[in-house]
Write an enzyme that holds these catalytic residues in place. Structure first.
Site, PDB file in Angstrom:
ATOM      1  N   ASP A   1       0.766   3.833  -3.123  1.00  0.00           N
ATOM      2  CA  ASP A   1       0.397   5.235  -2.936  1.00  0.00           C
ATOM      3  C   ASP A   1       1.351   6.142  -3.719  1.00  0.00           C
ATOM      4  OD1 ASP A   1      -1.031   7.444  -1.345  1.00  0.00           O
ATOM      5  OD2 ASP A   1       1.068   7.774  -0.808  1.00  0.00           O
TER       6      ASP A   1
ATOM      7  N   ASP B   1      -6.882   1.338   0.583  1.00  0.00           N
ATOM      8  CA  ASP B   1      -5.551   0.779   0.823  1.00  0.00           C
ATOM      9  C   ASP B   1      -5.310  -0.451  -0.051  1.00  0.00           C
ATOM     10  OD1 ASP B   1      -5.104   2.735   2.686  1.00  0.00           O
ATOM     11  OD2 ASP B   1      -5.346   1.430   4.433  1.00  0.00           O
TER      12      ASP B   1
ATOM     13  N   GLU C   1       0.835  -1.209   0.000  1.00  0.00           N
ATOM     14  CA  GLU C   1       0.000   0.000   0.000  1.00  0.00           C
ATOM     15  C   GLU C   1       0.863   1.250   0.000  1.00  0.00           C
ATOM     16  OE1 GLU C   1      -1.630   3.470   1.783  1.00  0.00           O
ATOM     17  OE2 GLU C   1      -0.610   2.011   3.062  1.00  0.00           O
TER      18      GLU C   1
ATOM     19  N   GLU D   1      -4.568   0.549  -3.661  1.00  0.00           N
ATOM     20  CA  GLU D   1      -3.177   1.004  -3.808  1.00  0.00           C
ATOM     21  C   GLU D   1      -2.213  -0.175  -3.745  1.00  0.00           C
ATOM     22  OE1 GLU D   1      -3.264   5.583  -2.150  1.00  0.00           O
ATOM     23  OE2 GLU D   1      -2.982   3.971  -0.701  1.00  0.00           O
TER      24      GLU D   1
END
Length: 229
Positions: A49, A118, A45, A121
């Site tokens: 991101d 989350d 995650e 990502e």
């Protein structure tokens, strides 16, 4: 889960993602919540991101050559905010693929926006680690590009904090002061509470899962009160 059920689950999840993983374990890790196992999707995650923010910036830079940095920043924020990523995850029915601990499952974690965002990502990072940036770009742009048409309005929009600051400046008042008064919850579910001060007086307060969101909400509430007056 039987061996056949597990195989069926893996095939279905891979089909939903739309990427034929050479290293399927990357996808299973991306779909594993911290409540389920110590090897989970938190690191993916984190990587996803960064990749998402880069790809969104790259696409916006090419698509809107005449927009200044501030507008591009607001456009990117609109594209990569938690609510939008959760929508993308729901389009994939990603919640049905998540591996959650029993407590998280009972509390509806598979529907929670932060958990879904989350996971989305983490899937981006899994695709990147499996097949490189071009594959990750194709996956990400498949979701971002349809949203570009709705971003034109962002060029003329201003966020609540900016509008409240301009309101104060126009009336020769001191700029708004935002102070954090509490931070509660576990590391994966923090809540921030802030107070917005104008002229040294506490006016509005708000709570959200990030300090930035809490400040924006407090500013928005203040603007509503000022408009009523």
């Amino acid at each position: 889960m039987s061996a056949n059920d597990d195989k069926r689950y893996r095939q279905e999840c891979m089909q939903r993602i739309g990427h034929d993983f050479v290293q399927p374990d990357l996808l299973w890790q991306a779909l594993t919540h911290r409540s389920y196992a110590s090897v989970n999707n938190e690191r993916l995650e984190f990587l996803g991101d960064g990749i998402l923010n880069f790809l969104a910036a790259e696409a916006l830079y090419a698509r809107f050559p005449n927009q200044p940095e501030g507008v591009l920043t607001r456009m990117r924020a609109r594209l990569v905010r938690e609510e939008t990523l959760a929508e993308f995850a729901m389009m994939l029915n990603l919640g049905d693929c998540l591996k959650l601990g029993s407590g998280e499952l009972k509390s509806g974690g598979f529907r929670r926006a932060s958990t879904l965002a989350d996971a989305f990502e983490a899937v981006i990072a899994a695709i990147y680690c499996d097949a490189g940036m071009d594959a990750a770009r194709r996956f990400v742009l498949g979701y971002l590009e349809p949203r570009f048409e709705t971003l034109e309005q962002v060029a003329v929009e201003k966020d609540p904090k900016t509008r409240l600051q301009e309101w104060c400046q126009a009336r020769a008042k001191a700029l708004p002061d935002y102070q954090l008064i509490s931070q509660t919850g576990e590391a994966h579910a923090l809540m921030f509470e802030v107070i917005c001060y104008i002229d040294g007086q506490a006016n509005t307060q708000a709570k959200a899962n990030s300090r930035k969101k809490a400040e924006q909400t407090a500013a928005s509430t203040m603007l509503e009160q000022l408009e009523e007056k």
